[in-house]
Design a protein around this motif. Sequence first.
Motif, short mmCIF file in Angstrom:
data_model
loop_
_atom_site.label_atom_id
_atom_site.label_comp_id
_atom_site.label_asym_id
_atom_site.label_seq_id
_atom_site.Cartn_x
_atom_site.Cartn_y
_atom_site.Cartn_z
N ALA A 202 57.13 -24.35 33.98
CA ALA A 202 58.15 -24.66 34.98
C ALA A 202 59.45 -23.93 34.66
CB ALA A 202 58.38 -26.17 35.02
N GLN A 203 59.82 -23.88 33.38
CA GLN A 203 61.05 -23.18 33.01
C GLN A 203 60.98 -21.71 33.37
OE1 GLN A 203 61.28 -23.84 28.84
NE2 GLN A 203 61.71 -26.03 29.02
N LEU A 205 59.12 -20.27 35.62
CA LEU A 205 59.16 -20.10 37.09
C LEU A 205 60.59 -20.18 37.60
CD1 LEU A 205 56.07 -22.17 38.30
CD2 LEU A 205 56.31 -19.69 38.09
N THR A 206 61.32 -21.17 37.10
CA THR A 206 62.72 -21.31 37.51
C THR A 206 63.51 -20.07 37.14
OG1 THR A 206 62.43 -23.62 36.92
CG2 THR A 206 64.67 -22.90 37.44
N LEU A 207 63.26 -19.58 35.91
CA LEU A 207 63.97 -18.40 35.45
C LEU A 207 63.69 -17.21 36.37
CD1 LEU A 207 65.55 -16.80 33.28
CD2 LEU A 207 63.36 -16.40 32.15
N LYS A 209 62.78 -17.23 39.47
CA LYS A 209 63.44 -17.42 40.77
C LYS A 209 64.92 -17.10 40.68
CE LYS A 209 62.02 -18.29 44.23
NZ LYS A 209 61.43 -17.23 45.10
N THR A 210 65.55 -17.59 39.61
CA THR A 210 66.99 -17.34 39.44
C THR A 210 67.27 -15.84 39.34
OG1 THR A 210 66.92 -19.32 38.10
CG2 THR A 210 68.99 -18.08 38.13
N GLU A 231 56.02 -23.19 44.53
CA GLU A 231 57.29 -23.19 43.81
C GLU A 231 57.98 -21.85 43.80
OE1 GLU A 231 57.21 -25.16 39.98
OE2 GLU A 231 55.33 -26.13 40.57
N VAL A 232 57.22 -20.76 43.88
CA VAL A 232 57.87 -19.46 43.76
C VAL A 232 57.82 -18.61 45.02
CG1 VAL A 232 57.69 -19.11 41.29
CG2 VAL A 232 55.75 -18.55 42.74
#
Lengths: 350, 296, 316
Positions: A202-203, A205-207, A209-210, A231-232
């Motif tokens: 999850a981390q 994926l968030t990274l 996206k950011t 999510e992405v």
Amino acid sequence: MTLSHPPALAVRDLCVTFQRNGCETRVIHDIDFEIAAGETLALVGESGSGKSVTSMALMRLLGRQSRAAVTGQVALHAATEREPIDLLQIDDARMRQLRGRRIAMIFQEPLTALNPVHRVGDQIAEVVRFHSGSPRRQARAQALALLEQVGIPEPSSRLDSYPHELSGGMRQRVVIAMALAMEPDVLIADEPTTALDVTVQAQILTLLKTLQRDTGMAMLFITHDFGVVSEVADRVAVMYAGRIVEEGDVEAVLARPLMPYTAGLLASVPRLERAGLPGERLATIAGRVPDPASLPAGCSFQPRCTFAVPGTCDSAVPALASLKAGRRVRCTRAHELIPAEELSPCPQTS
Amino acid sequence: MTTMTAAGDAAHTRHHWWQHRTLSRFLRHRLAATGLAIILMLTLACLLGPHLLPYDELTVDLRARFSPPLTQDHYLGTDPLGRDIAARLLMAGRISLLVGFSVMLISTVFGTLIGVVAGYFRGWVGSVLMRIVDAFLAFPSIFLVLVLSAFVEPSPFMITVIIALTCWMEIARIVEAEILSLRERDFTIAARLSGASARWIMFRELVPNAMGPIIVAATLTIANAILLEAYISFLGYGIQPPLPSWGNMLNSAQQYLADAPWLAIVPGITITLAVSSFNFIGDGLRDALDSRSNLP
Amino acid sequence: MGRYLIGRLGQSIIVLFLVSLIGFMILNLAPGGPLSQFALTPGMSQADIQRIAAQMGLDRPLIIQYFDWLGRLLVGDWGDSFRDGRPVLEIIIEHLWATLLLMGTSMAVSIVIGIGVGIAGAVRRYSVFDYLATVGAMVALSIPTFWFGLVAIYLFALQLDWLPAGSMTTIGDGSVVDYLRHLILPTLVLSLVNVAIWSRYMRASTLEVLDQDFVRTARAKGLSRYRVLVHHIVRNALLPMITLAGLQLPTILGGALVAETVFTWPGMGRLFLDSIGYSDYPVVMGILMLSAIFVLLGNLLADLLVAITDPRVRLA
Ligand SMILES: Nc1ncnc2c1ncn2[C@@H]1O[C@H](COP(=O)(O)OP(=O)(O)O)[C@@H](O)[C@H]1O
Ligand SMILES: [Mg+2]
């Protein structure tokens, strides 16, 4: 999503044929898709469906050793260039200039993707030095900034670490830092989170996206797990046995898969809201991805498909039909299985 | 890729399912096949040849000393005593090949024994055995062979034993490594749980499954043994004249190098031919028996 | 790194102890055992020999004799030569440097050539070059070294008269060029096998690295072919070569002995053979033990080098 700009990456009729023992095996058949700047296309399919080969072909990393013949067009439209460049037409030297600079890649196995004998800082700085010719000091400073950007704690001390001293998630961040060093226009991420555990997944994926939001790059996100797609990704292309079998906006595909294969994949994703309910069992698609050397007649998915009709589905490979809203599906029985209003072909956008 | 991993644990079926596939792979390895043909022909020639040649290997003819090859019936010339080199070469071949094979047998059996015991029992038994292997490996084998052959009565039997004494360590190492990995596999664990004795597991379960690497190492040992025999016989510490061996035929070659180069050339080429044949066979076997190599 | 090296050191000490046991066993195997010198002397009666045996402590239990022998070995008292009565160690060291010169030259030459050939073969796998190099290495490993020496002498010394046929210098000529001319043929002969070994190992090692993910990463970075090859592939493929160099030491030493005998090179190998010829067992045993110690030290050095060059070992 309307495309006002030409897409950052446009792939047309991509075919990959391997030669082995004198016989040729086509593994990738006429793939085409487009990704706009800032957009993420998820390429989804079971293991063995040809996702990695596709990504390697785009990067021209299928070496001489693997005796692969790649045909088609891979048009890369870099922000710095006026005209798109066909990656399959340029020479090796030009390709090397673009690789890692305008089109970069992240791999599945962070454990083995880094050279074990070099410090991670040097491995990141190597990209910078090689592409921009900056002096050692400056490249190192940039590597430090990149480590910080990908969220590695205590980046200045991590600069001198060796890969084996870092956890899997940290290594994947290093790989991402390497890929993003030159702010590429296109990032290919081949199952970047598959080898990681769920929280780290999850981390990362968030990274990603950011970072994408900050740099505006186009991303081809490859996965076998529909769970991470929502999510992405903005759009999703489903791949089976070397062909794209369905494509569309993420919400649309998730809400209403048109191809039985997509439906099967979706049914096999564990859902949070359903987990733990008694009697809930994950559906799986029976059988396995066919060997590219001996594809079944007609639709490649037909032997595993519960909707398959003998005489129809096994006669010819169905065409990839374009529907409205950029939706595409490759299924002979689409007319019967899908409500008419969804089937109506989309008006051609000019 | 994924479809192929199913073959993973099939290796323990003892029906030698690989046999015919292995043979065809091996034969497709052209150099190995050539090597095998050469060894067969050489063995046949050594067995039958001496009966067909006009001279025997011991007849001294001082009038015909140093005849170059193709003088009269001396197809390969004569040596400083006028003995027929062709006859000596073939008789020598019997000795040299026999020594090679015997060394292979002795050192393979002994090395396998040590390796299996070390690999199966591990712990301090394994450590001690493997350190002994290391200790033997620390001596350059030529030094060891020379010392020992200078100490004992150099009969062909003793020479064989001495050479075997310096050749078993490699096999022991290979077998130990193989057994260490095999002993954790399902079929061994199953055998242990069903109460099979250690001896049964070692020699009925483990050794048959380690046969591939053992065969390869054994083949290469023949090559090595022939070279060692040739060298100590060349120096005069190996097979003793008048019994000919490929090595002791070269004994006087250095002395007469300028005038009678064929004394050196004929046995030397024969040794090289035989040794490279065994080496190529070993290489071919490695490709054929190694399930990992994806040879066409 | 400390733990790893201490472990290896401990292992080496055990092996060294076993080496000494083997050496002692061989010594007692010699005809007449440690008394062989006197057994061969004419006019020596059985009673005389027994008296000497008692004097030398040979009537004591074998185990005591062993530790006595080992003790003297450790303090550098390796006995005296039967031939001229000089201390064994002194004689060996006199000859050692000629062997080291030959081995060093050959190692340098064969590592450079062998590794180059190995890399080229792996990168151009299945090419004509690779095929020839592989087959050539196999044949080179099958040629008896001493015979290749004879052929070299026949061709380059006797027929072409380009180079001297043996020994280390021409009498009355102490020039460096003369040394070098004498060095060429033995080096050539010794290097044949070594090049073959190095190229085979390097080829295998490079092929293994070529398939690894980090090479793909390096290419995906857009690095030049040269940089990928040198910085990423070769750098990693060389690591196992260090250990192999250590493991190959006995072979290289054995090869040096052979080359020295053919070319009458005044080194340790030549001394070894001469001493066997004279039944000078103290010197023979000395060389045997020294070469085993040399090999073990070489392996330790290799371990140390691995620990220094491989970061994964460094901190393990
Ligand atoms: N170098 C190669 N030579 C021949 N076939 C290959 C090669 N690489 C991959 N393939 C085949 O291509 C197919 C797709 O593989 P891959 O792209 O790795 O699948 P995915 O990444 O979707 O799991 C598989 O059937 C695989 O066997
Ligand atoms: Mg993949």
